[in-house]
Design an enzyme around this catalytic site. Structure first.
Site, short mmCIF file in Angstrom:
data_model
loop_
_atom_site.label_atom_id
_atom_site.label_comp_id
_atom_site.label_asym_id
_atom_site.label_seq_id
_atom_site.Cartn_x
_atom_site.Cartn_y
_atom_site.Cartn_z
N TYR A 199 -9.53 9.61 55.49
CA TYR A 199 -9.84 8.77 54.62
C TYR A 199 -11.54 9.61 54.30
O TYR A 199 -11.77 9.26 53.37
CB TYR A 199 -9.68 7.56 55.09
CG TYR A 199 -10.20 6.29 54.12
CD1 TYR A 199 -10.54 5.84 53.08
CD2 TYR A 199 -11.72 5.79 54.51
CE1 TYR A 199 -11.00 5.37 52.38
CE2 TYR A 199 -12.65 5.46 54.83
CZ TYR A 199 -12.15 5.15 53.23
OH TYR A 199 -13.08 3.92 52.57
N TYR A 251 -13.96 -4.34 43.55
CA TYR A 251 -14.56 -5.01 44.87
C TYR A 251 -14.42 -6.74 44.44
O TYR A 251 -13.89 -7.65 43.38
CB TYR A 251 -15.66 -5.16 45.99
CG TYR A 251 -15.40 -3.36 45.67
CD1 TYR A 251 -14.77 -2.53 46.83
CD2 TYR A 251 -17.14 -2.90 45.71
CE1 TYR A 251 -15.23 -1.09 46.85
CE2 TYR A 251 -16.88 -1.21 45.62
CZ TYR A 251 -16.48 -0.57 46.91
OH TYR A 251 -16.24 0.77 46.63
N VAL A 269 -19.95 3.60 46.87
CA VAL A 269 -20.79 3.43 47.63
C VAL A 269 -22.25 4.53 47.35
O VAL A 269 -23.72 4.22 47.91
CB VAL A 269 -21.07 3.16 49.18
CG1 VAL A 269 -20.79 1.69 49.37
CG2 VAL A 269 -20.31 4.10 50.11
N1 GLN Z 1 -16.19 5.76 52.89
C1 GLN Z 1 -16.76 4.44 52.77
C2 GLN Z 1 -16.36 3.26 53.50
O1 GLN Z 1 -15.64 3.91 53.48
C3 GLN Z 1 -16.86 4.39 51.40
C4 GLN Z 1 -16.77 3.23 50.56
C5 GLN Z 1 -17.25 2.66 49.35
O2 GLN Z 1 -17.44 3.48 48.89
N2 GLN Z 1 -17.51 1.57 49.09
O3 GLN Z 1 -17.41 2.47 54.12
#
Ligand code: GLN
Length: 435
Positions: A199, A251, A269
């Site tokens: 992941y 989200y 993010v």
């Molecule tokens: N790699 C980031 C995490 O798992 C992805 C989160 C996101 O982009 N909102 O926290």
């Protein structure tokens, strides 16, 4: 909105010029903060802003920093969900990951009481399970499969940013904790470390706004990449992925996003946003400063302006007359481009491509084109602006447009040659060509 007087509108295609215009309106917005909980992300240049639109006919339009690389982060989630759906079918996947908006933050501990299923595949918990569902012999092979599919969506070989990967791996205890909770609840069946490592790696894949646009256009185009022609996933899976993006992609802003912008979307993010207009196009946005929910501030604002100006909202319905663009040749050096129906952004794009095609006719090099708008039922302001910008662009290439517009609806406001019928327009064109 393109202006016929701007030199940009002449140098650039009218759609890229319109995108550039929207971007320039919002460049000065410096609200929000660059993510720093993954330390390496905090090194991003906060001033970057890129925008790209890829249509399902394979054309790409860009503005700003559309070629700047950034890590895909959560925007990888819908694509990995697509692989899990292809491997297990909807029921098989739903047994492990739900499909309900959590109304909570992306890293929330949102597990269904009783089953331990994460709420949906667009939040971290659901995405970690989704990744573990990708069928492979080993974690390495699992990641290779994921990278292969992400690359097929983008239409080019993608790479990993090893520094961002290492940075998240060394600080990602919250995601590990989610993994252990889900493993104890039975929803995560693989080893926590294996699932989380793959992941993290999928989140560290480098893309650009242009890549996101093409990836979105592939979803919009029933899973067929419109630039390469590759069949990446099947139609049903594309529909299912777009649906989850619509309900859960932003989200705890998903509901308001759908209300205001009205497109399936996914944010990440590092500042990326992918939005999709089904059957029409993919939009890729990139700007690193985030709001408190973890969505790109300028990305959301640009999407709001685009949605209004380009009439993108999925619940917005045009009349039932299908827009049609047809070309007939009166003679080798004179074509009539006939436009019919409700013309909005996507239909205007087709008209522009046809006009450009006719104007670039290798053998004939026409100096005049007749544009027949008699059967246009409605023309949205964005379509009027784009047609006008195209007419200016053609004038700069010494091609005049004669508009056949009996109702004088000013569909090409700057056109000086307007006729009351197609016959009159052809006669007028003759006069222009032969004096
Ligand atoms: N790699 C980031 C995490 O798992 C992805 C989160 C996101 O982009 N909102 O926290």
């Amino acid at each position: 909105m393109p202006h016929t007087t701007s030199s940009d509108a002449i140098e650039l295609d009218p759609i890229s010029a319109a995108l550039g215009n929207v971007l320039s309106l919002l460049r000065a917005d410096d609200r929000g903060e660059v993510a720093d909980y993954i330390p390496e992300l905090s090194t991003a240049d906060p001033s970057l802003a890129g925008l790209a639109l890829a249509s399902t006919n394979g054309r790409l339009y860009t503005a700003g920093d559309a070629d700047s690389p950034f890590t895909i982060q959560s925007v990888s989630k819908p694509f990995v969900y697509a692989i899990a759906l292809a491997d297990h079918g909807l029921e098989g996947v739903l047994a492990h990951v739900g499909a309900e908006p959590s109304g909570e933050a992306f890293n929330a501990i949102s597990l269904e009481p009783g089953t331990g299923r994460p709420a949906n595949p667009m939040i971290n918990a659901g995405a970690i399970v989704t990744t573990s569902l990708v069928i492979a012999e080993s974690p390495t092979e699992r990641f290779d499969r994921i990278l292969g599919v992400l690359s097929a969506f983008a239409g080019r070989q993608l790479d990993v940013d090893e520094r961002v990967f290492e940075s998240e791996r060394s600080t990602g205890d919250r995601n590990r904790a989610l993994g252990y909770l889900m493993r104890s609840a039975g929803s995560l069946v693989s080893e926590v470390d294996d699932a989380v490592e793959v992941y993290f790696r999928q989140c560290a894949v480098l893309v650009t706004a242009k890549d996101l646009a093409v990836m979105g256009a592939t979803l919009a185009n029933n899973g067929v990449n419109p630039c390469t022609g590759d069949v990446v996933i099947d139609t049903t899976v594309a529909e299912q992925v777009l649906t989850l993006m619509a309900t859960c992609g932003m989200y705890d802003f998903s509901g308001e996003w759908l209300l205001r912008i009205g497109l399936p979307a996914k944010s990440g993010v590092s500042g990326g946003i992918l939005a999709v207009s089904p059957a029409q196009y993919g939009i890729g946005l990139f700007s690193p400063r985030l709001d408190e929910r973890g969505n790109s501030v300028r990305g959301v604002e640009i999407s709001r302006v685009l949605a209004t100006r380009f009439a993108l909202h999925a619940m917005h319905h045009t009349e039932r007359t299908a827009p049609v663009v047809a070309t007939t040749s009166v003679r080798a050096d004179l074509s009539v481009v006939t436009v019919q129906g409700d013309i909005e952004f996507a239909a205007a794009e087709r008209v522009l491509l046809v006009l450009d095609d006719v104007a670039s006719g290798e053998a004939t090099r026409p100096s005049v084109i007749v544009l027949d708008v008699e059967r246009v039922t409605k023309c949205h302001p964005v379509a009027i602006a784009l047609l006008d910008a195209m007419a200016a662009r053609l004038r700069a290439r010494h091609v005049s447009i004669v508009v056949a517009d009996p109702l004088r609806r000013h569909i090409v406001p700057s056109a000086s040659n307007v006729a009351a019928s197609v016959d009159a327009a052809v006669a007028h064109a003759d006069q222009l060509m032969h004096g």
